[in-house]
Design a protein around this motif. Structure first.
Motif, PDB file in Angstrom:
ATOM      1  N   GLN B 100      19.867   9.876 -62.503  1.00  0.00           N
ATOM      2  CA  GLN B 100      19.552   8.800 -63.434  1.00  0.00           C
ATOM      3  C   GLN B 100      18.448   7.980 -62.799  1.00  0.00           C
ATOM      4  OE1 GLN B 100      23.743   7.431 -64.027  1.00  0.00           O
ATOM      5  NE2 GLN B 100      22.877   6.736 -65.933  1.00  0.00           N
ATOM      6  N   GLY B 101      17.215   8.218 -63.219  1.00  0.00           N
ATOM      7  CA  GLY B 101      16.077   7.614 -62.537  1.00  0.00           C
ATOM      8  C   GLY B 101      16.081   6.110 -62.566  1.00  0.00           C
ATOM      9  N   SER B 102      16.582   5.556 -63.649  1.00  0.00           N
ATOM     10  CA  SER B 102      16.603   4.105 -63.728  1.00  0.00           C
ATOM     11  C   SER B 102      17.620   3.529 -62.753  1.00  0.00           C
ATOM     12  CB  SER B 102      16.950   3.692 -65.144  1.00  0.00           C
ATOM     13  OG  SER B 102      17.992   4.506 -65.614  1.00  0.00           O
ATOM     14  N   ALA B 147      -2.291  11.057 -62.559  1.00  0.00           N
ATOM     15  CA  ALA B 147      -2.293  11.208 -61.101  1.00  0.00           C
ATOM     16  C   ALA B 147      -2.203   9.866 -60.397  1.00  0.00           C
ATOM     17  CB  ALA B 147      -3.551  11.952 -60.664  1.00  0.00           C
ATOM     18  N   SER B 148      -2.628   8.797 -61.062  1.00  0.00           N
ATOM     19  CA  SER B 148      -2.636   7.491 -60.404  1.00  0.00           C
ATOM     20  C   SER B 148      -1.225   6.976 -60.120  1.00  0.00           C
ATOM     21  CB  SER B 148      -3.382   6.478 -61.273  1.00  0.00           C
ATOM     22  OG  SER B 148      -2.654   6.243 -62.455  1.00  0.00           O
ATOM     23  N   VAL B 149      -0.239   7.551 -60.817  1.00  0.00           N
ATOM     24  CA  VAL B 149       1.152   7.131 -60.594  1.00  0.00           C
ATOM     25  C   VAL B 149       1.570   7.388 -59.151  1.00  0.00           C
ATOM     26  CG1 VAL B 149       3.532   7.708 -61.213  1.00  0.00           C
ATOM     27  CG2 VAL B 149       1.840   7.366 -62.994  1.00  0.00           C
ATOM     28  N   ALA B 150       0.951   8.386 -58.533  1.00  0.00           N
ATOM     29  CA  ALA B 150       1.330   8.768 -57.170  1.00  0.00           C
ATOM     30  C   ALA B 150       1.205   7.609 -56.194  1.00  0.00           C
ATOM     31  CB  ALA B 150       0.477   9.941 -56.699  1.00  0.00           C
ATOM     32  N   TYR B 153       4.306   2.030 -56.532  1.00  0.00           N
ATOM     33  CA  TYR B 153       5.686   1.851 -56.100  1.00  0.00           C
ATOM     34  C   TYR B 153       6.595   1.921 -57.328  1.00  0.00           C
ATOM     35  CZ  TYR B 153       4.143   0.332 -51.504  1.00  0.00           C
ATOM     36  OH  TYR B 153       3.607   0.294 -50.253  1.00  0.00           O
ATOM     37  N   PRO B 154       7.864   2.327 -57.136  1.00  0.00           N
ATOM     38  CA  PRO B 154       8.758   2.480 -58.289  1.00  0.00           C
ATOM     39  C   PRO B 154       8.830   1.250 -59.206  1.00  0.00           C
ATOM     40  CG  PRO B 154       9.782   3.406 -56.352  1.00  0.00           C
ATOM     41  CD  PRO B 154       8.504   2.773 -55.892  1.00  0.00           C
ATOM     42  N   HIS B 155       8.766   0.044 -58.629  1.00  0.00           N
ATOM     43  CA  HIS B 155       8.919  -1.130 -59.488  1.00  0.00           C
ATOM     44  C   HIS B 155       7.709  -1.341 -60.391  1.00  0.00           C
ATOM     45  CE1 HIS B 155       6.594  -3.073 -56.230  1.00  0.00           C
ATOM     46  NE2 HIS B 155       6.130  -3.801 -57.199  1.00  0.00           N
ATOM     47  N   GLU B 156       6.636  -0.602 -60.118  1.00  0.00           N
ATOM     48  CA  GLU B 156       5.455  -0.724 -60.970  1.00  0.00           C
ATOM     49  C   GLU B 156       5.496   0.247 -62.144  1.00  0.00           C
ATOM     50  OE1 GLU B 156       1.938  -2.015 -58.060  1.00  0.00           O
ATOM     51  OE2 GLU B 156       2.853  -0.132 -57.500  1.00  0.00           O
ATOM     52  N   LEU B 157       6.577   1.046 -62.217  1.00  0.00           N
ATOM     53  CA  LEU B 157       6.681   2.039 -63.280  1.00  0.00           C
ATOM     54  C   LEU B 157       7.738   1.610 -64.295  1.00  0.00           C
ATOM     55  CD1 LEU B 157       6.809   5.221 -61.022  1.00  0.00           C
ATOM     56  CD2 LEU B 157       4.799   4.142 -62.027  1.00  0.00           C
ATOM     57  N   MET B 161       8.845   6.351 -67.012  1.00  0.00           N
ATOM     58  CA  MET B 161       7.953   6.925 -65.994  1.00  0.00           C
ATOM     59  C   MET B 161       8.739   7.272 -64.737  1.00  0.00           C
ATOM     60  SD  MET B 161       4.861   4.257 -66.529  1.00  0.00           S
ATOM     61  CE  MET B 161       3.472   4.887 -65.602  1.00  0.00           C
ATOM     62  N   ARG B 162       9.674   6.385 -64.371  1.00  0.00           N
ATOM     63  CA  ARG B 162      10.492   6.663 -63.193  1.00  0.00           C
ATOM     64  C   ARG B 162      11.303   7.940 -63.396  1.00  0.00           C
ATOM     65  NH1 ARG B 162      13.336   1.070 -62.057  1.00  0.00           N
ATOM     66  NH2 ARG B 162      11.868   0.336 -63.605  1.00  0.00           N
ATOM     67  N   GLN B 163      11.824   8.092 -64.633  1.00  0.00           N
ATOM     68  CA  GLN B 163      12.613   9.281 -64.901  1.00  0.00           C
ATOM     69  C   GLN B 163      11.743  10.534 -64.813  1.00  0.00           C
ATOM     70  OE1 GLN B 163      16.143   9.171 -65.368  1.00  0.00           O
ATOM     71  NE2 GLN B 163      15.579  11.203 -64.718  1.00  0.00           N
ATOM     72  N   ARG B 164      10.510  10.432 -65.254  1.00  0.00           N
ATOM     73  CA  ARG B 164       9.598  11.570 -65.141  1.00  0.00           C
ATOM     74  C   ARG B 164       9.307  11.889 -63.687  1.00  0.00           C
ATOM     75  NH1 ARG B 164       6.811  12.608 -70.020  1.00  0.00           N
ATOM     76  NH2 ARG B 164       7.478  11.152 -71.615  1.00  0.00           N
TER      77      ARG B 164
END
Lengths: 288, 329
Positions: B100-102, B147-150, B153-157, B161-164
């Motif tokens: 559960q990514g969230s 690619a910029s997601v790389a 940090y997780p809190h910026e998603l 997006m985190r689940q992806r």
């Protein structure tokens, strides 16, 4: 917010809380007392009888002299760094021990946790100063470093409890499960996955340990149990009390080291309150 | 279901949690299998044991959780008996988890890139930096992230997006089987659909099998080939998803399906215990197992149609009495 610039974030953190900024400024200022002061004041005034005896402040001795004939300004300038050094070394030892014990205890739980937690609880109830009085009385050759180590060995229980509590929370988080799934060892998980999350708490523990260590070391010195070969604020105060500076009205003897220590504790307190607000959002005032 | 040997085979799995009042059975004699490339759904209410089943398969149970008995094999390898090295080899490479990514499955103080690379390096050893970078970019693109997601940090998603990112991590080493534990439960329906499609595409690209755990029947209906319904630690009904939906055999399954909200009509909520009295088999009085004594731990499953199994609703005592009365008659 630009993720490419971590410096911006540090800047934001410092500029974010006025208490943190003030605290850092005070402590940094005190750190500069030694290096900057030694450019102006020579070490000659440190020797017994090198200046006049019990002289009030004058042009030659801006902070006066003590009953043993030492220049108070020289003592304060050359005692600043060793005083801070005791605090930093002892605080670092206590924090490192606390982080290791806290992480291992919180992450492994079970028997290890019971042992560490009980030990920390017991250690918290033992008045460290009383034990240190006995211990330092036994250790004959006293140096700044030795005293820092002895004080530091008693500074771990608070850090251990704080880090352990946070580790207990974090070990249940999903990313720890994912790290276990990816085959990371417990040591890697503790120090590479969990520890970075605890940085605010580690810094707060360190600040607390530093101020506690300085307080304890000054206490030991007032009792005459500290090193007497290196000038420190505690040493100046020790002599001031031995020669009844307060009742003799020699305010220039005991006020400067006391002011130094009060400023130091105030600075460390502001830093720790500022960090607390950062680590614990519930303490933030609304509207910020 | 014929021909190819199953990829994952779970036989008589039982897991319990010990508490101060004794052992509590969380999973009690669960058996199912998943064929290569198949999508298997596991539904049930909270506390029915579906997540515990997944954790047991992944060997992620921690005390007080304990596997009491059972056999779990992945491509013939006994997972429950596997040592640390074998597990390290199998997990992620052949068997991966989409969490559960969230629910903070990502380390908040590490960049997405570092987290994905850590997983790859942990299994494949050190690799060239530029090659790793390209791989991370490719993985993110395969879950429709830029690619910029790389470098974030997780809190910026966002939650989706985190689940992806979690899906990207799970497929990084091209596993044969993905276990997705409520992968979309904390997302809104629009994002849920998009993430579910991404998950399906990703598994299809790898030709990997999927075990999807969740309580959202509507979502399961769209995503899986076969569906298993769990209740109170037991698998009470398993079958092709269409059959289970159209002709549910167990009263609990019927109640569960009746509870799915519909825009057209709003049925009165049905509680499973209101419909039929406890101790009734889906077969009614004609239960073929009357006279056979199942045990509390190993309940009997009836195959009521090809590949459609339902648990025998008669408890041991009933079986025993009916056997006795049958003998005396």
């Amino acid at each position: 917010m630009n993720p490419q610039r971590p410096f911006l974030r540090v800047g934001r953190l410092v500029g974010w809380d006025l208490r943190l900024t003030c605290g850092l400024a005070i402590v940094c200022g005190l750190f500069l007392v030694g290096p900057l002061g030694s450019l102006v004041v020579g070490p000659a005034g440190l020797h017994l009888g090198s200046a006049g005896y019990s002289q009030p402040p004058s042009a030659a001795h801006p902070l006066g002299t003590d009953t043993t004939g030492r220049d108070i300004l020289a003592m304060v300038v050359y005692g600043a760094v060793p005083t801070l050094k005791i605090g930093l070394v002892a605080g670092a030892i206590g924090t490192v021990l606390g982080v290791i014990f806290g992480l291992v205890s919180g992450y492994s739980r079970g028997r290890v946790d019971t042992v560490v937690r009980s030990a920390a609880d017991v250690a918290l109830t033992i008045p460290a100063l009383a034990v240190l009085v006995v211990l330092t009385a036994f250790v004959r050759t006293q140096t700044i470093e030795l005293m820092a180590v002895i004080v530091g060995l008693f500074a771990w229980p608070f850090a251990t409890r704080a880090i352990r509590a946070q580790t207990l929370v974090l070990r249940e988080r999903g990313f720890v499960t994912m790290a276990r799934l990816s085959g990371r060892s417990p040591v890697e998980i503790m120090f590479l996955e969990i520890l970075p999350n605890l940085l605010p708490y580690v810094i707060a523990s360190f600040v607390g340990a530093v101020s506690g260590a300085i307080l304890v070391s000054v206490g030991l010195q007032l009792l005459g149990l500290g090193p007497i070969t290196t000038p420190t604020m505690g040493l100046v105060l020790q002599f001031a009390f031995e020669y009844a500076a307060v009742s003799r009205g020699m305010w220039w003897w005991w006020v400067p080291p006391t002011a130094f220590l009060v400023l130091l504790f105030a600075g460390l307190f502001l830093i720790s309150v500022g960090l607390d607000a950062f680590a614990n959002p519930r303490l933030r005032r609304s509207g910020r | 279901m014929t021909g190819a040997p199953p990829l994952l085979e779970v036989t008589d799995l039982a897991v319990s949690y010990s508490s101060s009042t004794g052992r509590i059975a969380a999973v009690n004699g669960v058996s199912f299998s998943v064929a290569p490339g198949e999508r298997f759904g596991l539904v049930g209410e909270s506390g029915s044991g579906k997540s515990t089943t997944a954790m047991a398969i992944l060997r992620l149970l921690r005390p007080p959780g304990l596997v009491e008995r059972g056999l779990v094999t992945l491509e013939g390898v006994d997972l429950l008996a596997a040592d640390a090295d074998t597990l390290r080899e199998i997990r992620w490479r052949r068997l991966a988890l989409v969490p559960q990514g969230s629910m903070n499955a990502l380390n908040p103080v590490m960049r997405v890139r570092d987290q994905i690379e850590d997983g790859i390096v942990a299994h494949e050893g050190k690799a060239e930096r530029s090659a790793l970078r390209r791989r991370v970019t490719g993985l993110l693109e395969s879950v429709r992230l830029s690619a910029s997601v790389a470098d974030r940090y997780p809190h910026e998603l966002s939650g989706g997006m985190r689940q992806r990112v979690c899906i990207a991590m799970a497929i990084a080493l091209a596993p044969r089987l993905l276990i997705a534990d409520e992968p979309t439960s904390a997302l809104d329906v629009i994002v849920q659909r998009a993430v579910a499609e991404t998950l399906l595409d990703a598994t299809a690209d790898l030709n990997a099998a999927l075990v999807l755990i969740g309580h959202d029947l509507a979502l399961q209906a769209q995503m899986v080939d076969r569906l298993g319904v769990m209740r109170a630690g037991r698998l009470i009904e398993v079958g092709p998803v269409r059959r289970v939906f159209h002709t549910p055999a167990h009263r609990y399954t019927r109640a569960l399906i009746a509870a799915v909200p519909s825009i057209r009509h709003r049925p009165r909520l049905l509680r499973a215990d209101q419909e039929e009295p406890e101790g009734t088999c889906a077969f009614g009085p004609g239960c073929p197992d009357t006279g056979r004594v199942g045990s509390e731990a190993r309940p009997i499953m009836h195959e009521i149609a090809p590949d459609h199994f339902v648990i025998c609703g008669l408890d041991d005592a009933t079986h025993a009495t009916e056997r006795l009365s049958g003998m005396s008659a």
